[in-house]
Design an enzyme around this catalytic site. Structure first.
Site, PDB file in Angstrom:
ATOM      1  N   HIS A  33       0.096  -4.183  -0.834  1.00 50.15           N
ATOM      2  CA  HIS A  33       0.087  -3.215   0.262  1.00 50.15           C
ATOM      3  C   HIS A  33       1.458  -2.563   0.459  1.00 50.15           C
ATOM      4  O   HIS A  33       1.569  -1.551   1.153  1.00 50.15           O
ATOM      5  CB  HIS A  33      -0.318  -3.894   1.580  1.00 50.15           C
ATOM      6  N   HIS A 329     -11.801 -10.898  -5.131  1.00 49.02           N
ATOM      7  CA  HIS A 329     -11.026  -9.739  -4.683  1.00 49.02           C
ATOM      8  C   HIS A 329      -9.819  -9.567  -5.600  1.00 49.02           C
ATOM      9  O   HIS A 329      -8.945 -10.433  -5.681  1.00 49.02           O
ATOM     10  CB  HIS A 329     -10.559  -9.975  -3.243  1.00 49.02           C
ATOM     11  N   GLU A 349     -13.442  -6.811  -9.922  1.00 46.84           N
ATOM     12  CA  GLU A 349     -12.778  -5.711  -9.226  1.00 46.84           C
ATOM     13  C   GLU A 349     -11.445  -5.376  -9.871  1.00 46.84           C
ATOM     14  O   GLU A 349     -10.662  -6.265 -10.211  1.00 46.84           O
ATOM     15  CB  GLU A 349     -12.542  -6.074  -7.759  1.00 46.84           C
TER      16      GLU A 349
END
Length: 405
Positions: A33, A329, A349
């Site tokens: 992030h 994830h 993913e």
């Protein structure tokens, strides 16, 4: 009698961090992030903080990137090292160097389950069922698997029993599923941008986004919606039905992690054929057992947050016994080596970390070297045929070691 290989003991464990609250933003790495400006991952995305107008425009505005990347390295007495990265930063360094070190040093490199159980037990009174401490334990666990693989000269997936398929196929998470389709991915997962505080107008806007992407991608490309814990049951149910005409494959993590009854109700009321998924922010096997009992279709643990590879293997077995899928994830190589051994993980993913989703950038760039990315939406098992997790630590990333022991 044939000689049995004598395995070395672990001599040292060390912990570094990069990024975090005191650093210039954009460090990337394990804390994916932590990106620079004009990045899709820090755009107007629905979060639990979106209801506060001061914090709705950017996830970094409420501090999503304050932790930074934790890097754990374990060294065997023969000089070989293993390492891993996760999201825990300087605080994770303290936990490793001042608490967990006693359960690691002096153990055989193969004592992974013993070390894992001792770390869980020793931190139980201050760890809860997830969060910073579980991220740290996960990072240690992954470093131990990396070291074990390097000592015995095998990739981690072979330590787990070997591949059950020749390649991993991926969907892409990012703001541009249409570009993901051009790159060969099987589907695209978009972030929801609105939440309950936006009312029916928010539902209409996100449904319109899905409709637009369906038109761009055609009828057969998978489209999914990631709601990142931002909704309540009523809003999520309405949103799911609003998106149903556009063949939304699943709706993800609509509710906060502990709202198990809410997930049960959402699954019961979701449109026929639309899957309900969650698990990214759950930690420990016990919490996944409770989540599985809600009846959701896919559990999505993050191997860097749920307790590590040791816990992920247990979660996959739990899900398999119930006929449920496990699709971890993100997590790059740490997931790749696991999912290629799971019969109930038919796809995985890939998180798009390039700012506009137009290029393929390794998820943990720049902290990992030789981190593979999908080619035409796939990674062949031969790409994973290196000892351990098959990546190296980029020591040019200005690693900081704030504690020692």
């Amino acid at each position: 009698m044939e000689n049995i290989m004598t395995l070395p003991k672990i001599k040292h464990v060390r912990a570094w961090f990069i990024g975090g609250a005191t650093a210039e933003k954009g460090a990337g790495g394990g804390d994916y992030h932590d990106q620079g400006g004009n990045h899709w991952i820090d755009d107007h995305i629905a979060t639990p903080m979106s209801k506060y107008r001061d914090y709705e425009q950017s996830r970094q505005s409420f501090g999503i990137n304050v932790l930074g990347t934790l890097i754990v390295e374990v060294e065997a007495e023969n000089g070989q090292t293993g390492f891993a990265v996760s999201t825990a930063g300087e605080m994770g360094c303290f936990i490793v160097e001042k608490h967990l070190n006693r359960f690691i040093e002096g153990k055989c490199v193969s004592d992974i389950k013993l070390i894992h159980d001792q770390m869980l037990g020793a931190t139980m009174y201050y760890s809860g069922s997830g969060g910073l401490v579980m991220n740290t334990i996960s990072c240690v666990d992954l470093a131990l698997w990396d070291l074990f693989g390097k000592v015995v000269g095998l990739p981690v997936y072979k330590l787990l029993g070997g591949a059950v398929r020749d390649e991993i196929q991926f969907y892409a998470t990012g703001a541009r599923p249409d570009l993901a389709k051009e790159m060969g991915f099987i589907g695209g997962k978009m972030p929801a941008h609105w939440g309950p505080h936006d009312g029916d107008a928010g539902i209409r806007k996100d449904a319109a986004m899905v409709a637009d992407m369906r038109e761009k991608c055609g009828p057969d490309f998978w489209l999914m919606l990631d709601c990142w814990m931002s909704q309540d049951v009523n809003y999520a149910t309405k949103l799911a039905h609003a998106c149903a005409p556009f063949n939304l494959k699943w709706i993800e993590e609509c509710l906060p992690p502990q709202q198990y009854e809410g997930y049960r109700e959402l699954k019961r009321n979701a449109p026929a054929g639309m899957m309900v998924t969650s698990g990214e922010h759950h930690g420990t096997l016990q919490s996944f057992r409770t989540l599985a009992e809600t009846g959701i279709d896919i559990m999505q643990p993050d191997v860097g947050w749920c307790g590590g590879l040791t816990t992920l293997v247990e979660i996959a077995a739990l899900a398999k016994s119930r006929g449920q899928l496990v699709v971890p994830h993100g997590s790059s190589v740490y997931s790749h080596h696991a999912v290629i051994t799971f019969t109930n993980t038919p796809f995985s993913e890939f998180l798009m970390t390039s700012p506009d989703c137009s290029t393929l950038r390794p998820q943990f760039d720049p902290i990992l070297l030789d981190e593979p990315v999908p080619v035409n939406g796939r990674i062949h098992k031969s790409v994973l045929d290196k000892p351990g997790f098959g990546v190296e630590l980029n020591r040019d990333c200005h690693l900081k070691r704030p504690y020692s022991h």
